[in-house]
Design a protein around this motif. Structure first.
Motif, PDB file in Angstrom:
ATOM      1  N   GLU A   5       3.041  -1.503  -4.967  1.00 59.16           N
ATOM      2  CA  GLU A   5       2.164  -2.040  -3.923  1.00 59.16           C
ATOM      3  C   GLU A   5       1.221  -0.961  -3.387  1.00 59.16           C
ATOM      4  O   GLU A   5       0.046  -1.233  -3.118  1.00 59.16           O
ATOM      5  CB  GLU A   5       2.993  -2.625  -2.780  1.00 59.16           C
ATOM      6  CG  GLU A   5       3.702  -3.902  -3.152  1.00 59.16           C
ATOM      7  CD  GLU A   5       4.706  -4.345  -2.109  1.00 59.16           C
ATOM      8  OE1 GLU A   5       4.808  -5.558  -1.908  1.00 59.16           O
ATOM      9  OE2 GLU A   5       5.373  -3.493  -1.495  1.00 59.16           O
ATOM     10  N   ILE A   6       1.719   0.252  -3.260  1.00 55.35           N
ATOM     11  CA  ILE A   6       0.880   1.360  -2.799  1.00 55.35           C
ATOM     12  C   ILE A   6      -0.214   1.649  -3.821  1.00 55.35           C
ATOM     13  O   ILE A   6      -1.391   1.775  -3.476  1.00 55.35           O
ATOM     14  CB  ILE A   6       1.724   2.619  -2.547  1.00 55.35           C
ATOM     15  CG1 ILE A   6       2.670   2.382  -1.377  1.00 55.35           C
ATOM     16  CG2 ILE A   6       0.836   3.836  -2.292  1.00 55.35           C
ATOM     17  CD1 ILE A   6       3.740   3.437  -1.229  1.00 55.35           C
ATOM     18  N   PHE A  11      -5.634   1.676  -5.886  1.00 61.86           N
ATOM     19  CA  PHE A  11      -6.297   1.729  -7.194  1.00 61.86           C
ATOM     20  C   PHE A  11      -6.475   0.375  -7.870  1.00 61.86           C
ATOM     21  O   PHE A  11      -7.043   0.308  -8.954  1.00 61.86           O
ATOM     22  CB  PHE A  11      -5.522   2.657  -8.138  1.00 61.86           C
ATOM     23  CG  PHE A  11      -5.372   4.044  -7.593  1.00 61.86           C
ATOM     24  CD1 PHE A  11      -6.464   4.898  -7.546  1.00 61.86           C
ATOM     25  CD2 PHE A  11      -4.163   4.498  -7.111  1.00 61.86           C
ATOM     26  CE1 PHE A  11      -6.349   6.177  -7.035  1.00 61.86           C
ATOM     27  CE2 PHE A  11      -4.034   5.775  -6.602  1.00 61.86           C
ATOM     28  CZ  PHE A  11      -5.129   6.615  -6.564  1.00 61.86           C
ATOM     29  N   GLY A  12      -5.980  -0.699  -7.286  1.00 58.32           N
ATOM     30  CA  GLY A  12      -6.065  -2.018  -7.906  1.00 58.32           C
ATOM     31  C   GLY A  12      -4.907  -2.239  -8.865  1.00 58.32           C
ATOM     32  O   GLY A  12      -4.128  -1.337  -9.158  1.00 58.32           O
ATOM     33  N   THR A  13      -4.825  -3.457  -9.367  1.00 56.65           N
ATOM     34  CA  THR A  13      -3.763  -3.801 -10.307  1.00 56.65           C
ATOM     35  C   THR A  13      -4.219  -3.483 -11.724  1.00 56.65           C
ATOM     36  O   THR A  13      -5.414  -3.445 -12.009  1.00 56.65           O
ATOM     37  CB  THR A  13      -3.410  -5.289 -10.194  1.00 56.65           C
ATOM     38  OG1 THR A  13      -4.586  -6.060 -10.445  1.00 56.65           O
ATOM     39  CG2 THR A  13      -2.847  -5.625  -8.819  1.00 56.65           C
ATOM     40  N   ASP A  40       1.188  -0.141  10.519  1.00 53.66           N
ATOM     41  CA  ASP A  40       2.613   0.157  10.627  1.00 53.66           C
ATOM     42  C   ASP A  40       3.284   0.265   9.272  1.00 53.66           C
ATOM     43  O   ASP A  40       4.110   1.138   9.052  1.00 53.66           O
ATOM     44  CB  ASP A  40       3.323  -0.909  11.461  1.00 53.66           C
ATOM     45  CG  ASP A  40       2.962  -0.825  12.934  1.00 53.66           C
ATOM     46  OD1 ASP A  40       2.543   0.262  13.374  1.00 53.66           O
ATOM     47  OD2 ASP A  40       3.098  -1.835  13.626  1.00 53.66           O
ATOM     48  N   SER A  41       2.941  -0.625   8.334  1.00 51.73           N
ATOM     49  CA  SER A  41       3.594  -0.573   7.029  1.00 51.73           C
ATOM     50  C   SER A  41       3.268   0.728   6.301  1.00 51.73           C
ATOM     51  O   SER A  41       4.116   1.291   5.625  1.00 51.73           O
ATOM     52  CB  SER A  41       3.209  -1.777   6.170  1.00 51.73           C
ATOM     53  OG  SER A  41       1.818  -1.794   5.943  1.00 51.73           O
ATOM     54  N   SER A  42       2.044   1.214   6.474  1.00 54.21           N
ATOM     55  CA  SER A  42       1.677   2.485   5.844  1.00 54.21           C
ATOM     56  C   SER A  42       2.439   3.642   6.465  1.00 54.21           C
ATOM     57  O   SER A  42       2.891   4.545   5.765  1.00 54.21           O
ATOM     58  CB  SER A  42       0.174   2.741   5.971  1.00 54.21           C
ATOM     59  OG  SER A  42      -0.546   1.771   5.274  1.00 54.21           O
ATOM     60  N   VAL A  43       2.585   3.611   7.775  1.00 56.28           N
ATOM     61  CA  VAL A  43       3.312   4.679   8.465  1.00 56.28           C
ATOM     62  C   VAL A  43       4.779   4.657   8.067  1.00 56.28           C
ATOM     63  O   VAL A  43       5.367   5.698   7.758  1.00 56.28           O
ATOM     64  CB  VAL A  43       3.153   4.541   9.996  1.00 56.28           C
ATOM     65  CG1 VAL A  43       4.058   5.520  10.733  1.00 56.28           C
ATOM     66  CG2 VAL A  43       1.697   4.757  10.395  1.00 56.28           C
ATOM     67  N   VAL A  44       5.369   3.470   8.041  1.00 56.19           N
ATOM     68  CA  VAL A  44       6.767   3.349   7.625  1.00 56.19           C
ATOM     69  C   VAL A  44       6.928   3.849   6.195  1.00 56.19           C
ATOM     70  O   VAL A  44       7.854   4.588   5.875  1.00 56.19           O
ATOM     71  CB  VAL A  44       7.253   1.890   7.754  1.00 56.19           C
ATOM     72  CG1 VAL A  44       8.584   1.689   7.051  1.00 56.19           C
ATOM     73  CG2 VAL A  44       7.348   1.491   9.208  1.00 56.19           C
ATOM     74  N   SER A  53      13.007   8.118   0.041  1.00 58.09           N
ATOM     75  CA  SER A  53      13.757   6.865  -0.053  1.00 58.09           C
ATOM     76  C   SER A  53      12.847   5.701  -0.402  1.00 58.09           C
ATOM     77  O   SER A  53      13.202   4.552  -0.187  1.00 58.09           O
ATOM     78  CB  SER A  53      14.472   6.589   1.274  1.00 58.09           C
ATOM     79  OG  SER A  53      13.537   6.434   2.333  1.00 58.09           O
ATOM     80  N   LEU A  54      11.682   5.974  -0.955  1.00 58.92           N
ATOM     81  CA  LEU A  54      10.780   4.908  -1.359  1.00 58.92           C
ATOM     82  C   LEU A  54      11.242   4.334  -2.683  1.00 58.92           C
ATOM     83  O   LEU A  54      11.576   5.054  -3.607  1.00 58.92           O
ATOM     84  CB  LEU A  54       9.365   5.472  -1.501  1.00 58.92           C
ATOM     85  CG  LEU A  54       8.236   4.494  -1.689  1.00 58.92           C
ATOM     86  CD1 LEU A  54       8.127   3.600  -0.453  1.00 58.92           C
ATOM     87  CD2 LEU A  54       6.939   5.228  -1.899  1.00 58.92           C
ATOM     88  N   THR A  55      11.264   3.010  -2.785  1.00 57.51           N
ATOM     89  CA  THR A  55      11.700   2.367  -4.028  1.00 57.51           C
ATOM     90  C   THR A  55      10.610   1.500  -4.595  1.00 57.51           C
ATOM     91  O   THR A  55       9.712   1.128  -3.924  1.00 57.51           O
ATOM     92  CB  THR A  55      12.949   1.509  -3.820  1.00 57.51           C
ATOM     93  OG1 THR A  55      12.649   0.519  -2.845  1.00 57.51           O
ATOM     94  CG2 THR A  55      14.115   2.372  -3.388  1.00 57.51           C
TER      95      THR A  55
END
Length: 55
Positions: A5-6, A11-13, A40-44, A53-55
């Protein structure tokens, strides 16, 4: 938010013809885009990445 998702946000799909090419949004002042980056989602996500711990 996942790694994919990041990458898709920045960069697009992979199926997008503009994928992995510079985007105008990176170089243009746009308060809405800036806020989305700071959301918030970007900060988290950033904190999870720092803790590996990013999956």
């Amino acid at each position: 938010m996942t790694n994919d998702e990041i990458l898709a946000f920045w960069f697009g799909t992979p199926d997008d013809p503009a994928s992995r090419k510079p985007r105008q949004a990176w170089f243009t002042k746009n308060p809405a885009f800036d806020e989305e980056v700071r959301s918030d989602s970007s900060v988290v996500c950033w904190h999870r990445l720092e803790k590996r711990s990013l999956t």
